[in-house]
Design a protein around this motif. Structure first.
Motif, PDB file in Angstrom:
ATOM      1  N   MET A   1       0.819  -1.206   0.000  1.00 28.98           N
ATOM      2  CA  MET A   1       0.000   0.000   0.000  1.00 28.98           C
ATOM      3  C   MET A   1       0.852   1.255   0.000  1.00 28.98           C
ATOM      4  O   MET A   1       0.569   2.233  -0.675  1.00 28.98           O
ATOM      5  CB  MET A   1      -0.925   0.003   1.208  1.00 28.98           C
ATOM      6  N   PHE A   2       1.932   1.266   0.766  1.00 28.24           N
ATOM      7  CA  PHE A   2       2.712   2.489   0.957  1.00 28.24           C
ATOM      8  C   PHE A   2       3.905   2.588  -0.001  1.00 28.24           C
ATOM      9  O   PHE A   2       4.842   3.335   0.269  1.00 28.24           O
ATOM     10  CB  PHE A   2       3.213   2.564   2.399  1.00 28.24           C
ATOM     11  N   ASP A   3       3.887   1.837  -1.093  1.00 25.84           N
ATOM     12  CA  ASP A   3       5.042   1.798  -1.984  1.00 25.84           C
ATOM     13  C   ASP A   3       5.429   3.179  -2.493  1.00 25.84           C
ATOM     14  O   ASP A   3       6.609   3.552  -2.495  1.00 25.84           O
ATOM     15  CB  ASP A   3       4.766   0.865  -3.177  1.00 25.84           C
ATOM     16  N   SER A   4       4.444   3.950  -2.942  1.00 22.36           N
ATOM     17  CA  SER A   4       4.733   5.276  -3.499  1.00 22.36           C
ATOM     18  C   SER A   4       5.314   6.202  -2.437  1.00 22.36           C
ATOM     19  O   SER A   4       6.315   6.890  -2.676  1.00 22.36           O
ATOM     20  CB  SER A   4       3.454   5.890  -4.083  1.00 22.36           C
ATOM     21  N   LEU A   5       4.701   6.205  -1.245  1.00 24.00           N
ATOM     22  CA  LEU A   5       5.198   7.048  -0.153  1.00 24.00           C
ATOM     23  C   LEU A   5       6.602   6.625   0.248  1.00 24.00           C
ATOM     24  O   LEU A   5       7.483   7.462   0.481  1.00 24.00           O
ATOM     25  CB  LEU A   5       4.245   6.955   1.041  1.00 24.00           C
ATOM     26  N   LYS A   6       6.818   5.319   0.311  1.00 23.73           N
ATOM     27  CA  LYS A   6       8.129   4.802   0.707  1.00 23.73           C
ATOM     28  C   LYS A   6       9.206   5.228  -0.285  1.00 23.73           C
ATOM     29  O   LYS A   6      10.304   5.641   0.104  1.00 23.73           O
ATOM     30  CB  LYS A   6       8.063   3.276   0.811  1.00 23.73           C
ATOM     31  N   GLU A   7       8.900   5.149  -1.571  1.00 23.95           N
ATOM     32  CA  GLU A   7       9.872   5.541  -2.589  1.00 23.95           C
ATOM     33  C   GLU A   7      10.210   7.027  -2.485  1.00 23.95           C
ATOM     34  O   GLU A   7      11.368   7.427  -2.615  1.00 23.95           O
ATOM     35  CB  GLU A   7       9.325   5.214  -3.983  1.00 23.95           C
ATOM     36  N   ARG A   8       9.180   7.851  -2.249  1.00 26.73           N
ATOM     37  CA  ARG A   8       9.417   9.284  -2.122  1.00 26.73           C
ATOM     38  C   ARG A   8      10.307   9.587  -0.923  1.00 26.73           C
ATOM     39  O   ARG A   8      11.249  10.376  -1.012  1.00 26.73           O
ATOM     40  CB  ARG A   8       8.083  10.018  -1.980  1.00 26.73           C
ATOM     41  N   LEU A   9      10.021   8.956   0.214  1.00 25.26           N
ATOM     42  CA  LEU A   9      10.806   9.209   1.421  1.00 25.26           C
ATOM     43  C   LEU A   9      12.237   8.709   1.277  1.00 25.26           C
ATOM     44  O   LEU A   9      13.183   9.341   1.752  1.00 25.26           O
ATOM     45  CB  LEU A   9      10.127   8.567   2.634  1.00 25.26           C
ATOM     46  N   GLU A  10      12.404   7.548   0.619  1.00 28.01           N
ATOM     47  CA  GLU A  10      13.759   7.028   0.397  1.00 28.01           C
ATOM     48  C   GLU A  10      14.578   8.015  -0.442  1.00 28.01           C
ATOM     49  O   GLU A  10      15.766   8.233  -0.190  1.00 28.01           O
ATOM     50  CB  GLU A  10      13.696   5.665  -0.294  1.00 28.01           C
ATOM     51  N   GLY A  11      13.919   8.617  -1.454  1.00 24.70           N
ATOM     52  CA  GLY A  11      14.605   9.600  -2.282  1.00 24.70           C
ATOM     53  C   GLY A  11      15.004  10.834  -1.497  1.00 24.70           C
ATOM     54  O   GLY A  11      16.115  11.363  -1.659  1.00 24.70           O
ATOM     55  N   ILE A  12      14.113  11.277  -0.609  1.00 24.13           N
ATOM     56  CA  ILE A  12      14.397  12.459   0.220  1.00 24.13           C
ATOM     57  C   ILE A  12      15.581  12.211   1.137  1.00 24.13           C
ATOM     58  O   ILE A  12      16.507  13.033   1.237  1.00 24.13           O
ATOM     59  CB  ILE A  12      13.148  12.839   1.041  1.00 24.13           C
ATOM     60  N   PHE A  13      15.602  11.052   1.795  1.00 25.75           N
ATOM     61  CA  PHE A  13      16.670  10.775   2.758  1.00 25.75           C
ATOM     62  C   PHE A  13      17.993  10.447   2.068  1.00 25.75           C
ATOM     63  O   PHE A  13      19.057  10.676   2.640  1.00 25.75           O
ATOM     64  CB  PHE A  13      16.253   9.643   3.697  1.00 25.75           C
ATOM     65  N   SER A  14      17.922   9.910   0.852  1.00 28.28           N
ATOM     66  CA  SER A  14      19.174   9.647   0.135  1.00 28.28           C
ATOM     67  C   SER A  14      19.891  10.959  -0.185  1.00 28.28           C
ATOM     68  O   SER A  14      21.130  11.028  -0.160  1.00 28.28           O
ATOM     69  CB  SER A  14      18.895   8.871  -1.151  1.00 28.28           C
ATOM     70  N   LYS A  15      19.128  12.029  -0.470  1.00 32.33           N
ATOM     71  CA  LYS A  15      19.737  13.346  -0.713  1.00 32.33           C
ATOM     72  C   LYS A  15      20.376  13.894   0.566  1.00 32.33           C
ATOM     73  O   LYS A  15      21.456  14.470   0.531  1.00 32.33           O
ATOM     74  CB  LYS A  15      18.680  14.323  -1.221  1.00 32.33           C
ATOM     75  N   LEU A  16      19.695  13.688   1.702  1.00 26.73           N
ATOM     76  CA  LEU A  16      20.245  14.186   2.970  1.00 26.73           C
ATOM     77  C   LEU A  16      21.523  13.454   3.347  1.00 26.73           C
ATOM     78  O   LEU A  16      22.459  14.047   3.887  1.00 26.73           O
ATOM     79  CB  LEU A  16      19.204  14.032   4.086  1.00 26.73           C
ATOM     80  N   ARG A  17      21.550  12.147   3.066  1.00 28.63           N
ATOM     81  CA  ARG A  17      22.738  11.363   3.430  1.00 28.63           C
ATOM     82  C   ARG A  17      23.971  11.805   2.647  1.00 28.63           C
ATOM     83  O   ARG A  17      25.101  11.537   3.055  1.00 28.63           O
ATOM     84  CB  ARG A  17      22.475   9.873   3.209  1.00 28.63           C
TER      85      ARG A  17
END
Length: 445
Positions: free
Chosen positions: A1-17
């Motif tokens: 269910m949360f695949d789209s949200l999860k992908e967006r958040l992973e992208g956000i945190f990858s930039k921060l890292r």
């Protein structure tokens, strides 16, 4: 269910890292994206805004900005706030100190109340003796549907004496007397629903509430309804005094806004979630584990529970002994394949592992039917062939291929990959559990 949200958040945190130190501007940019991701997941605007404000307040503290791993600190803050948004601690069902416990399932028509009633009864049947009661006397075939599902699950059923009876309160009172006489300690009432909330529905629920004095009034919401599900929860809280929510179809393609926001919007906790079509597919809702999965942290606790439920202990012990004795056979491989299939779809299993998104995405390239083909090849062998595959030559391969509906090439692949796995386990035993330098065979699945 949360695949789209999860992908967006992973992208956000990858930039921060990728940043050694975070500035206030970095955090503002990241949280702006977080808010957009939540809104796209169908979370109420005000709830999303309040959540991001709380995260921002914590992230702009000196502890985060001066940390040597600021991205991890932000990650931890988002995780904690997501947990709090969804309810924080796990909320369990309330049972009466003196049986029977009375549960009322309420909701709109089509939300899955009837199926959920049996799922709930089956879930608690290990420690209780539940019974389901048909009180949806308005929808055609609702009584029969509940009866058929209850019989399939081996759960006691109670319904109206006559077909077409509309005396809901009469059925409810008789059900309670029946429960007392037959030592039933949990009575689950499947009530009528409507396509929309109306006065007749609420009047009937109010009468039932006064008659039954339930310990739980559980609202069943289809998670596919998104933000509208939160609105429905608010109305039922005002009109019917619900004590908990059961979200169905959480394994679907909906955006997940209801799961994220229903507790924050209503104050009523999500207690259970439907995660599949089978009667066993009902789980306790755990905000922490849900937040972990949304953030790509996996759900190892949930995976271990799945393994424990699906495992055949005797077979696993036999395979383990064979591995210790360097006697890995095709029969052992067959046991392993069946255990994998019992866990459910492999993409769902992979989703519970704490692996990077790119690794998990590779699962989509797997042809899951191949597991069935491998199983068919092994089952087409004789017991002697499964124990001593070295005797399988040309004519035997042709017979196995014909019996399994595959071809000789497929049989050769299974035998070749079995030999590779056998060698791996042999070296694994010699190295006392160290798999350094070993590569798993490709192409089996």
């Amino acid at each position: 269910m949360f695949d789209s949200l999860k992908e967006r958040l992973e992208g956000i945190f990858s930039k921060l890292r990728g940043k050694g130190r975070l500035t206030e501007e970095d955090i503002n940019d990241a949280l702006r994206e977080v808010r957009r991701a939540l809104l796209e997941a169908d979370v109420n605007y005000k709830i999303a805004k309040d959540l991001v404000e709380r995260i921002k307040e914590r992230c702009l503290g000196q502890e985060v900005l001066s940390s040597i791993t600021p991205a991890q600190q932000v990650y931890a803050v988002v995780y904690e706030e997501l947990c709090n948004l969804m309810g924080g601690k796990k909320e369990r069902l309330n049972f009466a100190s003196k049986p029977p416990s009375v549960f009322m399932l309420v909701g709109l028509q089509g939300s899955g109340k009837t199926t959920t009633a049996v799922k709930l009864a089956l879930k608690i049947s290990d420690s209780h003796k539940p019974m389901v009661v048909a009180c949806d006397l308005r929808r055609p075939a609702a009584v029969k549907q509940l009866k058929v599902l209850a019989e399939k699950a081996g759960i006691p059923f109670f319904g109206p004496d006559e077909a077409g009876s509309g005396d809901v309160l009469g059925v409810a009172k008789k059900a309670l007397r029946y429960a007392d006489d037959h030592l039933i300690d949990v009575v689950i009432f499947d009530t009528a629903g409507r396509l929309h909330i109306d006065e007749d529905l609420m009047a009937e629920l109010e009468q039932m509430h006064k008659t039954l004095n339930p310990h739980e009034v559980l609202l069943v919401i289809d998670a596919m309804t998104g933000q509208e599900g939160v609105n429905v929860a608010q109305m039922f809280k005002e009109k019917a005094g619900i004590t908990g929510v059961i979200l169905t179809k959480l394994d679907g393609d909906a955006r997940g806004g209801a799961a994220l926001a229903v507790k924050a919007a209503t104050g009523v906790p999500v207690k259970l979630v439907g995660v599949g079509e089978h009667l066993e597919d009902l789980e306790e809702f755990d905000a922490a584990r849900m937040a972990q999965r949304i953030l790509g942290m996996g759900d190892m606790e949930g995976l271990l529970e799945k393994i424990q439920k699906s495992s055949d202990t005797k077979e696993i012990e036999r395979v383990q002994k064979n591995l210790q004795d360097n006697k890995f056979t095709l029969e052992d491989l067959l046991v392993q394949l069946r255990q994998i299939q019992k866990l459910g779809p492999l993409d769902k299993v992979m989703d519970m592992l704490p692996l990077p998104g790119k690794v998990k995405s590779q699962v989509s390239d797997i042809d899951f039917r191949r597991i069935k083909h491998v199983e068919a090849v092994i089952l087409s062998m004789t017991p002697e062939e499964r124990r001593r595959p070295e005797i399988i030559k040309g004519s035997r391969k042709r017979r196995i291929a014909m019996g399994s509906g595959t071809n000789v090439q497929m049989v050769n692949q299974v035998l070749r990959q079995y030999e590779q796995m056998k060698e791996i386990f042999k070296r694994f035993g010699k190295n006392k559990g160290k798999l350094r330098g070993l590569k798993l065979p490709k192409g089996l699945f």
